[in-house]
Structures are given as C-alpha cells and as structure tokens.
Design a protein around this motif. Sequence first.
Motif, PDB file in Angstrom:
ATOM      1  N   ASP A 128       7.056   4.154  -7.570  1.00 52.24           N
ATOM      2  CA  ASP A 128       6.700   3.515  -6.302  1.00 52.24           C
ATOM      3  C   ASP A 128       7.912   3.213  -5.435  1.00 52.24           C
ATOM      4  OD1 ASP A 128       7.899   1.368  -7.535  1.00 52.24           O
ATOM      5  OD2 ASP A 128       6.211  -0.007  -7.295  1.00 52.24           O
ATOM      6  N   GLN A 131      -5.819   3.665  -9.616  1.00 49.99           N
ATOM      7  CA  GLN A 131      -4.467   3.663 -10.137  1.00 49.99           C
ATOM      8  C   GLN A 131      -4.452   4.142 -11.578  1.00 49.99           C
ATOM      9  OE1 GLN A 131      -2.040   0.219  -9.729  1.00 49.99           O
ATOM     10  NE2 GLN A 131      -2.342   0.063  -7.537  1.00 49.99           N
ATOM     11  N   GLN A 172       1.888   1.765  -3.466  1.00 54.64           N
ATOM     12  CA  GLN A 172       0.756   2.255  -4.247  1.00 54.64           C
ATOM     13  C   GLN A 172       0.534   3.745  -4.007  1.00 54.64           C
ATOM     14  OE1 GLN A 172      -2.208  -0.495  -2.797  1.00 54.64           O
ATOM     15  NE2 GLN A 172      -2.039  -1.813  -4.599  1.00 54.64           N
ATOM     16  N   GLN A 178       3.218   5.560  -5.887  1.00 52.73           N
ATOM     17  CA  GLN A 178       2.923   5.468  -7.319  1.00 52.73           C
ATOM     18  C   GLN A 178       1.855   6.476  -7.717  1.00 52.73           C
ATOM     19  OE1 GLN A 178       4.233   3.113  -9.636  1.00 52.73           O
ATOM     20  NE2 GLN A 178       3.142   4.263 -11.192  1.00 52.73           N
ATOM     21  N   GLN A 231       0.820  -1.208   0.000  1.00 48.77           N
ATOM     22  CA  GLN A 231       0.000   0.000   0.000  1.00 48.77           C
ATOM     23  C   GLN A 231       0.855   1.259   0.000  1.00 48.77           C
ATOM     24  OE1 GLN A 231      -2.108  -1.081   3.532  1.00 48.77           O
ATOM     25  NE2 GLN A 231      -3.861  -1.932   2.425  1.00 48.77           N
ATOM     26  N   THR A 241      -5.818   2.367  -5.160  1.00 46.25           N
ATOM     27  CA  THR A 241      -6.064   1.009  -5.657  1.00 46.25           C
ATOM     28  C   THR A 241      -6.968   1.042  -6.877  1.00 46.25           C
ATOM     29  OG1 THR A 241      -7.837   0.774  -4.007  1.00 46.25           O
ATOM     30  CG2 THR A 241      -5.680  -0.120  -3.446  1.00 46.25           C
TER      31      THR A 241
END
Length: 450
Positions: free
Chosen positions: A379, A444, A370, A373, A367, A441
């Motif tokens: 990331d 993205q 993420q 990112q 996470q 999530t």
Amino acid sequence: MRRKVFLQEVAKLAADGPVHKLEIRRNRCFKDSVAIFAGKGHAVWRQPLKVTFIGEAGMDSGGVTREWFSTLSSAISRGSPELFYTAGPQRNQLYVTPTSSSPAHLKKFAFVGLFMAKAILESAARGKELGPITLNLPLCEPFWKLLLGNPLSLVDLQQLDPTEFRSLMSILSMDIDGLIFENFVWSFQHPNAAAGGANQVATALAGAGAGMLSQAPSTVPDAEASTPTNSNTLAASTAGAAASPFACCDNDDVSANAIPLKPGGKHIKVTNSTKREYVLLKAHKMLVGAVEAQMSALIDAFHSLIPRDLLDKYAFSSLEMQLLVCGEQRIDIQDLKRHCKYEDGYTGKEDIISWFWEVAESFDDVQRRQLLQFWSGSDGMPAEGFGSMDPAFHMVAVERMYDPNDTTARLPAAHTCFRQLDLPRYVSREELREKIFCAITIGQGYMALS
C-alpha cells in the motif's frame, strides 16, 4: 544516489537461502508473525521468504510477500496501542507508549526493529522479484532521530504534543513565581503510568542524560511551520488507539504515578531560576527517558541486521530514513497514471480508463492505499515513484459479466505478483466506482493469482 549505493551494500548482507516459509492468519498477522520468528535467531531474517495466508488460495511469486509486509505494518500501526499511541498535531502519527516496558513488550519492540530492517534488506537484495518494500508505519520524526542516534531538541516535543509544547514554552516566557506551582515531576492520568516510573534518564540513545535534548529556543516557533506534513491517515477508525500518555494530572496531586524528573523532584518547587531546567528535564523524559528500554530493544534488533556503522556511513537525515523505510506518505495518483500500462483490450484512451482515474483521484489517502494494496500487495509509494517498478502497474480488459445470463457485473480482480488489474468493461462511471470500492474494501485479500 546515496540511497542506491546504500542498498547495494545492504544487499550483500542477505542470505541466498534456504527459503523461510511463513503460514500466517491474516486477521492475526502480528501475533502469528511474532510467534513464528520467536527464538529462531537473526540468521533466519536474512533468508528469502515465501508467505501463505492460511485459508487463501494463491502462489507467492512476490505479491503475497509484499502483502505480508503491508498487512503486518498496518497491524502494528493500527492494532498495537500497547506499543504505539497516536500522536502529532493531527493525531495521525505514532510514538512509543511510555508504559510499554515489560519484558513481553520489549520482545515485540525487538521484533518491530527486525521487521523494519528486513523490509530494507528485501528491497535491497530481492528488489527485482519483490520491488521496493514500503511499510505503513507513520512514526513521528523524533522516533527516526532516535533510530539514527541523533540528538533531540525541545522543539521535537511539538511533533508529539503541541499542547504540552506550548505549555512548557509559556513557562519559559513568563514570570511564574507566585503564579505557577509545579514540582519537578511528570504526573500521568494514564492508568498504567507507574510502569514508566522506573525508567531512568536515557544514556544509551546517542547521548548521555539531558545532553540528548538541546536548549529551548528563545521564541515559540509556529506549530504548523515546523511540523513536517504527514498526510497518511492511520485507520478509518482510531477508536482502538491509545490516548496520549502526555496528559498530565494536577501537579499538586503527587501520587505514586508521578515520575520524578530529578532525585527528590517530588519535593522541589519550580521557580524562575529553575524553570529552564524543569522544562528541559520534562521534555527529555517525555521524548527519551520514558521510552529508553523500548527504543533500545528496537534499535539493537534493527542493527543486528543492518549494522550501525553502515547506516552512519551514509548520514541519512530523519526524513530520508522515513522515506527509506516507508516511502512517500502521500500517494500520487497522477504519477501512477503516468506510468500505468494497458494491455489485452485496453489502450488507455477508453472512457472507462478515464473514469477509473477520475475515481482514483477522488479517493482519500486511506482509499488510495487500499487500491494499491489490492492491485499490488503493497500500500506504499516508493520514494523513486511508480516509474521505478518492474513489472509496471498495468490493466487488462475482461468481460463485464462471468455469465451472459447473469446481469450482475463482476468485481475487478488483481494479480498482485505482476501488478495486473483485470478491469471489467463497466457501462458507467457510477458502476465502476461501486465495483472498485467494493473490491478494495470488502474484497481485501482477494486476488486471482498471488
């Protein structure tokens, strides 16, 4: 300091132009990237990049290029089991699949080598525009040793398969005559194991024959103590990852998938007098011999952009090389917090800012990556820490709702080129966590300007 001077020399290898434009489908990033660079020659890899993800709005001022590096490295590590399998004590590292030696595979390994060198080249030559490029490629220490041309030891097998390492060490420490019935072969359960049968003991990877593998230690080292921590988690799910090819068949079943460790090995029994030779040959085959063609393709491609003598000049260790390519493996949220800036409505003292860092600190490594990112297009955490980044990570305040008549709070938005996070003024820690998690999530690839 060595790293800084090295990158200054690498920067001289980059070309000023023309710009090489890439149009990539995000969900086929690896396949499209390989196809675009196929047959173009190494000079193209020295040119600056401009990346577009097909079907996504955005202007590449550096953020999309960073995201291409991040997305492609994740695609290689998580979506290419024919090239790399999950290894290590925690099954969260990667090593070359022994059966991946076909011409099609070797072309992909050459691409990976060029891609890794390109990441270093871009960090060196265009760091002001892109910032440090880090790749999410959690490769085992033996990989980095081979890349550097360093010899391996029997203990390096522990990095890949602790069970197999302990099994070989037990053979060395016990009287096996009349107790263990082994031949000088390596037998696979892997259905494609025969593909590796033609590989010969490596001579091209910084040494000749079994000289690449040093003698076994007299005592069994502690598995945890000698294994560097790599806290990076591969994918949330590893269902698609290749099973370890080091799982062996019953040695009595000398089949077509049994790779001889020496000429006539299928018919030579292992005894007390020959067990040390057997252990070294088997470990060498697993670590080096069975991946010679793959590593040669990758290493040759890597050095076509970054010459070997330049890398040798700085004598990087395997850990330093990993940090150079991949950055720190664990994301330090406290370091990010210390160097984050606040603008346009936030001062850093608001409750929502405290909530944000509490939520970020509670994230696991997947996470956290993420979040980075989404926020920056990359990331990874650079070896120098987040304080080295320009522009710095920063947050600005935006209204909680797009429309005053709509009670549904908006998601955060990111301007990856500028490492800017537009953080709405959420009313609770729970709402903030929900929206942040959704953005990093489900959301993205979404960004306001990239």
